[in-house]
Design an enzyme around this catalytic site. Structure first.
Site, short mmCIF file in Angstrom:
data_model
loop_
_atom_site.label_atom_id
_atom_site.label_comp_id
_atom_site.label_asym_id
_atom_site.label_seq_id
_atom_site.Cartn_x
_atom_site.Cartn_y
_atom_site.Cartn_z
N GLU A 42 18.28 7.80 -3.05
CA GLU A 42 17.02 7.07 -3.30
C GLU A 42 17.26 5.61 -3.59
OE1 GLU A 42 16.08 9.30 -6.71
OE2 GLU A 42 15.23 10.98 -5.62
N PRO A 43 17.73 4.84 -2.62
CA PRO A 43 17.93 3.41 -2.89
C PRO A 43 16.60 2.67 -3.00
CG PRO A 43 18.31 3.88 -0.57
CD PRO A 43 18.05 5.21 -1.25
N GLY A 44 16.52 1.79 -3.97
CA GLY A 44 15.35 0.92 -4.09
C GLY A 44 15.79 -0.52 -3.92
N CYS B 161 3.35 -18.92 -22.62
CA CYS B 161 3.44 -19.44 -23.98
C CYS B 161 4.50 -18.68 -24.74
CB CYS B 161 2.11 -19.31 -24.68
SG CYS B 161 0.85 -20.21 -23.79
N GLU B 162 5.72 -18.87 -24.34
CA GLU B 162 6.80 -18.10 -24.93
C GLU B 162 8.11 -18.84 -24.64
OE1 GLU B 162 6.00 -14.19 -25.10
OE2 GLU B 162 8.06 -13.50 -25.16
N TYR C 41 11.92 -5.32 -8.25
CA TYR C 41 11.56 -5.31 -9.65
C TYR C 41 11.04 -6.65 -10.18
CZ TYR C 41 14.10 -0.91 -9.35
OH TYR C 41 14.53 0.35 -8.97
N1 LLP Z 1 15.83 7.10 -8.28
C1 LLP Z 1 15.51 7.21 -9.58
C2 LLP Z 1 15.30 8.53 -10.15
C3 LLP Z 1 15.38 6.06 -10.37
O1 LLP Z 1 15.07 6.18 -11.64
C4 LLP Z 1 15.59 4.79 -9.78
C5 LLP Z 1 15.44 3.57 -10.57
C6 LLP Z 1 15.90 4.72 -8.42
C7 LLP Z 1 16.03 5.90 -7.70
C8 LLP Z 1 16.12 3.43 -7.70
O2 LLP Z 1 17.18 2.72 -8.24
P1 LLP Z 1 17.73 1.40 -7.51
O3 LLP Z 1 18.33 1.82 -6.19
O4 LLP Z 1 16.60 0.47 -7.31
O5 LLP Z 1 18.73 0.87 -8.46
N2 LLP Z 1 13.78 -2.47 -13.66
C9 LLP Z 1 15.22 -2.42 -13.52
C10 LLP Z 1 15.65 -1.26 -12.66
C11 LLP Z 1 15.18 0.08 -13.16
C12 LLP Z 1 15.52 1.19 -12.23
C13 LLP Z 1 14.84 2.45 -12.64
N3 LLP Z 1 15.09 3.55 -11.79
C14 LLP Z 1 15.71 -3.75 -12.96
O6 LLP Z 1 14.91 -4.64 -12.74
O7 LLP Z 1 16.90 -3.94 -12.77
#
Ligand code: LLP
Length: 423
Positions: A281-283, A352-353, A382
């Site tokens: 599950e890459p994001g 304002c921070e 993100y």
């Molecule tokens: N699968 C699950 C179950 C997850 O919890 C996440 C991310 C992903 C996949 C995707 O992860 P990725 O490939 O994007 O690393 N807000 C933080 C990142 C939080 C990620 C939460 N879960 C930031 O800005 O770095």
């Protein structure tokens, strides 16, 4: 000290320099800023599609795009068109994916506290998989299915007890975590046994997500080692390694490619004799470096022998990551992409921070001035998704660019939007 120009690998794939100025998707980004205003998220559509295709080529059709990284209907459709499934972690993400026309069978529902309403919505739509996160959720699925819904296919989220080398807030696979069933505690075995025997669900696999922005692919190897016994014991068909592959944000950083990440995962599965279908599950790795943010410089404040503050028209409301995780970013001028960057400034927003910092120590060209368009690259993940309305600052629009065409996919928020929900 002088810093060189912005490194090429931090820019979207189709970025080019024409008459010193930055183009993405064949379009001059300063002209985009003029047309759409600033702050503005510009996504390189070709870059997004290439990363999705790379993920599908590396993992097969079990790979899902983690929508939390950046979601709009256009992005949901794009990932699905390129052959990816979608990971949705809330009822809201589920709703947007369905509205975008992605078939429910291609959706994987996540979340450590799914409500009955979210579960009912997912089962009504017929999502492909539910990743079960807690004993209470097992109860809730049984309750929902008893009320007349079809039993879903589930994966059990296991917390493998692996410490990924990343920011503490981004670590999820350690024993002390709100996510998943621990291995050491015996909870994972108990959850698996229960899911296996429950008539309210069809146990198909096991899942682990060790954290995000992880550079050392070896951490994934360890997680797979922790999952292997469960796959063998229950003869499971699917293993999901979650997301988490890191990306380079600043000069000097390099990250493994999606293909390299997949190769490590596949070889780890082989070495553990795992024949189950491998899912991931890459994001961030799909979207982060696909986008840049464009701001307009509004104020340059020199404090003698202390520092220079450069204030732009956005801030922590479009990129909260520096405030939250102390994340580093680069900045440069799209009117002078190849210029040396000889001046160090602190890029701040308009909130304002005092902590509203975008780049703590940004190297920028010496002639930077009020009115310049400033670009921060690698802001595709993100930023938009964790954006806010703090100080009633309007959330920026999102533009997809491709082959000389710009397509507005999320419009800028308006002042009317700000009062729309007041009753
Ligand atoms: N699968 C699950 C179950 C997850 O919890 C996440 C991310 C992903 C996949 C995707 O992860 P990725 O490939 O994007 O690393 N807000 C933080 C990142 C939080 C990620 C939460 N879960 C930031 O800005 O770095």
């Amino acid at each position: 000290m002088t810093f060189g120009p912005i490194p090429r690998h931090l820019l979207p794939d189709t970025a080019s320099v024409v008459n010193k100025r930055l183009q993405i998707g064949g379009l001059d980004v300063i002209e985009l800023a003029e047309s759409f205003g600033t702050p503005l998220f510009v996504y390189d559509e070709e870059h997004l599609r290439r990363r999705c295709r790379e993920a599908v080529a590396a993992f097969g059709d079990g790979v899902a795009y983690a929508t939390k990284a950046f979601l709009s209907q256009a992005m949901a459709r794009l990932a699905w068109e390129e052959g990816m499934s979608l990971d949705v972690a809330t009822g809201g993400e589920l709703h947007v994916a369905l509205e975008a026309g992605v078939p429910a069978s291609r959706l994987i529902l996540h979340g450590n506290n799914k409500s009955v309403i979210e579960l009912e919505a997912a089962l009504t739509a017929g999502v492909g998989r539910v990743v079960v996160d807690s004993f209470d959720e097992l109860d809730r699925i049984e309750q929902v299915v008893a009320a007349g819904f079809t039993a879903p296919k589930v994966l059990v989220r296991v917390n493998p007890g692996v410490e990924a080398h990343t920011h503490e807030y981004l670590q999820t696979g350690v024993a002390d975590s709100k996510f998943g069933f621990g291995v050491a505690s015996g909870d994972a075995a108990a959850a698996m046994a229960r899911a296996r025997t429950s008539p309210a669900m069809n146990l198909v696999g096991v899942h682990a997500h060790i954290g995000s922005q992880v550079f050392t692919v070896d951490s994934f190897r360890k997680a797979i080692g922790a999952l292997a016994p469960f796959i063998a014991e229950h003869d499971l068909d699917e293993i999901s390694v979650g997301g988490g592959l890191g990306v380079a944000y600043v000069t000097g950083e390099t990250a493994p490619t999606i293909t390299e990440w997949a190769d490590t995962i596949k070889s780890a599965c082989r070495s553990h004799g795992i024949e189950a279908k491998i899912m991931a599950e890459p994001g961030r790795a799909i979207v982060a470096s696909a986008a840049v943010t464009l701001y307009t410089v509004g104020t340059v404040k020199d404090i003698d022998s202390i520092r220079t503050y450069l204030a732009v028209d956005g801030g922590m409301s479009d990129n909260p990551r520096p405030v939250l995780y102390d994340s580093g970013y680069e900045a440069f001028l799209p009117r002078a992409v190849n210029a040396e960057r000889s001046r160090i400034v602190r890029v701040v927003g308009k909130h304002c921070e005092a902590g509203d910092v975008i780049v703590s120590e940004a190297a920028v060209p010496g002639d930077i001035a009020v009115g310049d368009i400033l670009c921060t690259p690698v802001t595709g993940a993100y930023g938009h998704s964790m954006g806010s309305n703090y100080n009633m600052v309007l959330r920026p629009p999102v533009v997809f660019v491709d082959k000389g065409r710009a397509r507005l996919v999320v419009r800028r928020e308006t002042y009317d939007d700000l009062t729309r929900r007041d009753v």
